[in-house]
Each structure stands twice: as structure tokens, then as C-alpha cells.
Design a protein around this motif. Structure first.
Motif, mmCIF file in Angstrom:
data_model
loop_
_atom_site.group_PDB
_atom_site.id
_atom_site.type_symbol
_atom_site.label_atom_id
_atom_site.label_comp_id
_atom_site.label_asym_id
_atom_site.label_seq_id
_atom_site.Cartn_x
_atom_site.Cartn_y
_atom_site.Cartn_z
ATOM 1 N N ARG A 125 -98.860 -44.447 -76.344
ATOM 2 C CA ARG A 125 -98.455 -45.558 -77.787
ATOM 3 C C ARG A 125 -97.594 -44.819 -78.547
ATOM 4 O O ARG A 125 -96.664 -45.468 -79.056
ATOM 5 N N ASP A 126 -97.602 -43.443 -78.823
ATOM 6 C CA ASP A 126 -96.727 -42.942 -79.560
ATOM 7 C C ASP A 126 -95.342 -42.833 -79.189
ATOM 8 O O ASP A 126 -94.424 -43.030 -79.854
ATOM 9 N N GLU A 127 -95.153 -42.824 -77.787
ATOM 10 C CA GLU A 127 -93.908 -42.796 -77.398
ATOM 11 C C GLU A 127 -93.062 -44.152 -77.315
ATOM 12 O O GLU A 127 -92.055 -44.349 -77.719
ATOM 13 N N ALA A 128 -94.026 -45.317 -77.427
ATOM 14 C CA ALA A 128 -93.625 -46.716 -77.533
ATOM 15 C C ALA A 128 -93.100 -46.839 -78.808
ATOM 16 O O ALA A 128 -92.191 -47.698 -79.294
ATOM 17 N N ARG A 129 -93.710 -46.290 -80.066
ATOM 18 C CA ARG A 129 -93.331 -46.719 -81.357
ATOM 19 C C ARG A 129 -91.880 -46.056 -81.614
ATOM 20 O O ARG A 129 -91.273 -46.591 -82.254
ATOM 21 N N GLU A 130 -91.353 -45.086 -80.817
ATOM 22 C CA GLU A 130 -90.012 -44.716 -81.000
ATOM 23 C C GLU A 130 -89.081 -45.603 -80.292
ATOM 24 O O GLU A 130 -87.707 -45.163 -80.464
ATOM 25 N N ALA A 131 -89.552 -46.266 -79.488
ATOM 26 C CA ALA A 131 -88.520 -47.101 -78.893
ATOM 27 C C ALA A 131 -87.847 -48.537 -79.361
ATOM 28 O O ALA A 131 -86.767 -48.872 -78.685
#
Length: 129
Positions: free
Chosen positions: A70-76
Motif C-alpha cells: 500500500r505504501d508504494e501505491a500512495r506515491e503513485a
């Protein structure tokens, strides 16, 4: 034994399926919170809104991002994505006059593998609205 790498078209199809799955998961989690679906994959004015949902007098335009974590998704969600998203929201509001006087919000749902989706209300500002 030689390993065969997936070609570009295969990767795109896999990403497309992953995105569809993430949108259904996001929609289900939002409905459990009392949101009612109005639109899904709305493509308008050169932008796309993944989900349009309503709860009471609030209409939330939702960007869904799926990544392994999920943390990677926040940066997208970058500035260019926010501009296209805002343009699509403005066009949608202009074509749906029944929602005049309601509260509009840009939400995000981040989906990770084997994690409950994270719903962020008012994740970013809708530009020009």
C-alpha cells in the motif's frame, strides 16, 4: 531451461486485470462504509475517474491505486495525474446538474496484496472546482 520473459502486451494485460480487481475491492470496501456507487471507470475530458460514490450529500471521486504494498501505491498519484483527474471531475460535475449544492471530494483507495484497502478521504484537492 530458458526462462521466457513476458512481453509488453502481456504486462499491460496483467496490469489492466490487476487494476480492475483493485477497483472492485475498493468499491466493496467503500460500500461497507455506506457509500453508494454512481459511476465506475468514468472516462471524460481526457481523464479518468476510477469510482464515483455518494454518501449522504457528499460525492467522492475516487482514485484507486494498487501495488504490491500500500505504501508504494500512495506515491503513485503525481501532479499530472491530479490535473487529469481534476479536469475529468469538473467535466463530470458540469454534465450532472442534479448534484448541484452537494459536497465534492477527491478520495483515494490504496490496495496492497493481502492487505485491507486504505481509504483516504479528501486525499488531494480538486483543482479548479
Amino acid at each position: 531451461m530458458r526462462r521466457v520473459l513476458p512481453n509488453h502486451a502481456d504486462r499491460r494485460r496483467a496490469a489492466y486485470r490487476r487494476g480492475h480487481r483493485a477497483e472492485w475491492i475498493a468499491l466493496g470496501s467503500l460500500m461497507l462504509k455506506g457509500y453508494w456507487p454512481i459511476g465506475r471507470r468514468v472516462s471524460i475530458a481526457g481523464g479518468e475517474i476510477d469510482l464515483v460514490v455518494q454518501r449522504w450529500n457528499t460525492i467522492a471521486f475516487v482514485e484507486v491505486k494498487a501495488r504490491t504494498r500500500r505504501d508504494e501505491a500512495r506515491e503513485a498519484i503525481d501532479a499530472a495525474k491530479r490535473r487529469r483527474f481534476s479536469r475529468a471531475v469538473r467535466a463530470w460535475v458540469g454534465r450532472n446538474t442534479w448534484c448541484a449544492g452537494m459536497t465534492f471530494r477527491a478520495d483515494a483507495v490504496f490496495v496492497g496484496a493481502r492487505e485491507w484497502p486504505a481509504h483516504v478521504a479528501d486525499a488531494f484537492t480538486i483543482e479548479g472546482l
